[in-house]
Design a protein around this motif. Structure first.
Motif, PDB file in Angstrom:
ATOM      1  N   UNK A 122      -2.076  -2.627  10.322  1.00  0.00           N
ATOM      2  CA  UNK A 122      -1.297  -2.874   9.115  1.00  0.00           C
ATOM      3  C   UNK A 122      -2.152  -2.714   7.860  1.00  0.00           C
ATOM      4  N   UNK A 123      -3.367  -3.242   7.902  1.00  0.00           N
ATOM      5  CA  UNK A 123      -4.265  -3.142   6.749  1.00  0.00           C
ATOM      6  C   UNK A 123      -4.610  -1.686   6.465  1.00  0.00           C
ATOM      7  N   UNK A 124      -4.945  -0.943   7.517  1.00  0.00           N
ATOM      8  CA  UNK A 124      -5.337   0.450   7.323  1.00  0.00           C
ATOM      9  C   UNK A 124      -4.151   1.273   6.813  1.00  0.00           C
ATOM     10  N   UNK A 125      -2.977   1.041   7.371  1.00  0.00           N
ATOM     11  CA  UNK A 125      -1.779   1.757   6.923  1.00  0.00           C
ATOM     12  C   UNK A 125      -1.477   1.446   5.463  1.00  0.00           C
ATOM     13  N   UNK A 126      -1.647   0.185   5.091  1.00  0.00           N
ATOM     14  CA  UNK A 126      -1.429  -0.203   3.702  1.00  0.00           C
ATOM     15  C   UNK A 126      -2.422   0.490   2.773  1.00  0.00           C
ATOM     16  N   UNK A 127      -3.685   0.548   3.190  1.00  0.00           N
ATOM     17  CA  UNK A 127      -4.709   1.203   2.369  1.00  0.00           C
ATOM     18  C   UNK A 127      -4.398   2.685   2.178  1.00  0.00           C
ATOM     19  N   UNK A 128      -4.002   3.345   3.252  1.00  0.00           N
ATOM     20  CA  UNK A 128      -3.658   4.766   3.140  1.00  0.00           C
ATOM     21  C   UNK A 128      -2.420   4.936   2.262  1.00  0.00           C
ATOM     22  N   UNK A 129      -1.455   4.016   2.391  1.00  0.00           N
ATOM     23  CA  UNK A 129      -0.264   4.082   1.565  1.00  0.00           C
ATOM     24  C   UNK A 129      -0.581   3.935   0.086  1.00  0.00           C
ATOM     25  N   UNK A 130      -1.434   2.976  -0.249  1.00  0.00           N
ATOM     26  CA  UNK A 130      -1.834   2.765  -1.652  1.00  0.00           C
ATOM     27  C   UNK A 130      -2.597   3.976  -2.166  1.00  0.00           C
ATOM     28  N   UNK A 131      -3.536   4.471  -1.344  1.00  0.00           N
ATOM     29  CA  UNK A 131      -4.304   5.648  -1.746  1.00  0.00           C
ATOM     30  C   UNK A 131      -3.397   6.848  -1.935  1.00  0.00           C
ATOM     31  N   UNK A 132      -2.418   7.000  -1.038  1.00  0.00           N
ATOM     32  CA  UNK A 132      -1.475   8.105  -1.167  1.00  0.00           C
ATOM     33  C   UNK A 132      -0.662   8.010  -2.444  1.00  0.00           C
ATOM     34  N   UNK A 133      -0.244   6.797  -2.794  1.00  0.00           N
ATOM     35  CA  UNK A 133       0.527   6.604  -4.025  1.00  0.00           C
ATOM     36  C   UNK A 133      -0.324   6.938  -5.250  1.00  0.00           C
ATOM     37  N   UNK A 134      -1.594   6.552  -5.225  1.00  0.00           N
ATOM     38  CA  UNK A 134      -2.487   6.859  -6.342  1.00  0.00           C
ATOM     39  C   UNK A 134      -2.710   8.364  -6.462  1.00  0.00           C
ATOM     40  N   UNK A 135      -2.883   9.016  -5.323  1.00  0.00           N
ATOM     41  CA  UNK A 135      -3.090  10.460  -5.338  1.00  0.00           C
ATOM     42  C   UNK A 135      -1.856  11.168  -5.887  1.00  0.00           C
ATOM     43  N   UNK A 136      -0.681  10.759  -5.441  1.00  0.00           N
ATOM     44  CA  UNK A 136       0.559  11.395  -5.892  1.00  0.00           C
ATOM     45  C   UNK A 136       0.771  11.184  -7.386  1.00  0.00           C
ATOM     46  N   UNK A 137       0.368  10.019  -7.889  1.00  0.00           N
ATOM     47  CA  UNK A 137       0.528   9.750  -9.320  1.00  0.00           C
ATOM     48  C   UNK A 137      -0.328  10.689 -10.172  1.00  0.00           C
ATOM     49  N   UNK A 138      -1.389  11.237  -9.568  1.00  0.00           N
ATOM     50  CA  UNK A 138      -2.270  12.175 -10.273  1.00  0.00           C
ATOM     51  C   UNK A 138      -2.152  13.583  -9.709  1.00  0.00           C
ATOM     52  N   UNK A 139      -1.034  13.866  -9.031  1.00  0.00           N
ATOM     53  CA  UNK A 139      -0.915  15.094  -8.255  1.00  0.00           C
ATOM     54  C   UNK A 139      -1.096  16.345  -9.105  1.00  0.00           C
TER      55      UNK A 139
END
Length: 262
Positions: free
Chosen positions: A56-73
């Motif tokens: 759960x922690x790792x999935x959450x971290x990847x999800x947050x990182x993915x959201x940050x990346x998409x915001x700067x896509x």
């Protein structure tokens, strides 16, 4: 077993077709995001810790990182894909030295290097056209299917016995020949320069094999055969996207740089 694989594949193709060509773009982008999160959940099984809390922690971290990346896509997507291509070159070299110990911290980092650029590449390709994204997937599937049947029929020389004993050089050659045929057909259909498209797609197909071998290294380190069981007869999400994860960043950068994306 073959019947199960075929049924699963047919259902998956129908779902994919709906996602790419029927549902609204916002829904398709959500599905792509969920696919990446599912891959993160499975990758967490390689981290060497027990229990769903780590997943759960790792999935959450990847999800947050993915959201940050998409915001700067718009401003950083190309850089993300260039970094990914560098990572996959390192992974290619790494396959020659396996088995090697993989520290736990490195497993956490490598999961992000596999999944986040894949997310960027899939969104970028989908933003250009669903057809182009489908073509990228078809290249990977052509390499995989061609390798499977050529390996079954002619396989003798092992490709990477310490990583994936079933893969052979004959299978690789068969898979890449199918990729060449596919790229020739697509290039003729789209009136693209075959002298450029076919060698490029050959490189993409070859890199897709590196993705498969790389994730297999982590599975062997974790002592598991499949990353999951979501797809009967095919394993988990990572078992289906490992080759795509390696191929998609190069395909995206190359198609745009060569002016072949439309």
């Amino acid at each position: 077993m073959l019947k199960t694989r075929l049924v699963t594949a047919i259902i998956a193709i129908l779902v994919l077709g709906a996602v790419l060509f029927v549902v609204p773009p916002a829904v398709a982008e959500v599905v792509i995001g969920l696919l990446i999160l599912g891959g993160a959940w499975e990758w967490a099984g390689f981290l060497g810790t027990e229990g769903n809390s780590t997943r759960a922690v790792y999935t959450l971290l990847i999800g947050v990182a993915g959201a940050l990346v998409v915001s700067q896509l718009d401003s950083h997507s190309e850089l993300v894909l260039i970094i990914a291509c560098g990572w996959w070159f390192i992974a290619f070299v790494w396959t020659f030295f396996f088995p090697t110990p993989i520290p736990r911290l490195l497993r956490w980092i490598c999961g992000a290097l596999v999944l986040l650029p894949l997310y960027v590449a899939l969104l970028w390709l989908y933003g250009i056209s669903s057809e182009l994204l489908l073509f990228a997937l078809l290249i990977v599937w052509a390499a995989d299917i061609g390798a499977y049947f050529a390996g079954k029929a002619f396989g003798r020389v092992k490709l990477a016995p310490s990583i994936s004993p079933g893969k052979t050089w004959e299978g690789v050659i068969g898979g890449l020949l199918v990729v060449l045929l596919l790229s020739a057909a697509y290039g003729s259909y789209r009136d693209l320069p075959l002298a450029v498209l076919m060698p490029f797609c050959l490189g993409v197909g070859a890199l897709s094999i590196v993705g498969d071998l790389t994730v297999s290294m982590f599975k062997r380190t974790a002592g598991v055969k499949d990353s999951g069981s979501l797809f009967p007869g095919h394993g988990g999400i990572l078992d289906r996207i490992d080759s795509i994860a390696a191929a998609a960043p190069l395909f995206t950068l190359g198609m745009v740089a060569l002016g072949l994306a439309s």
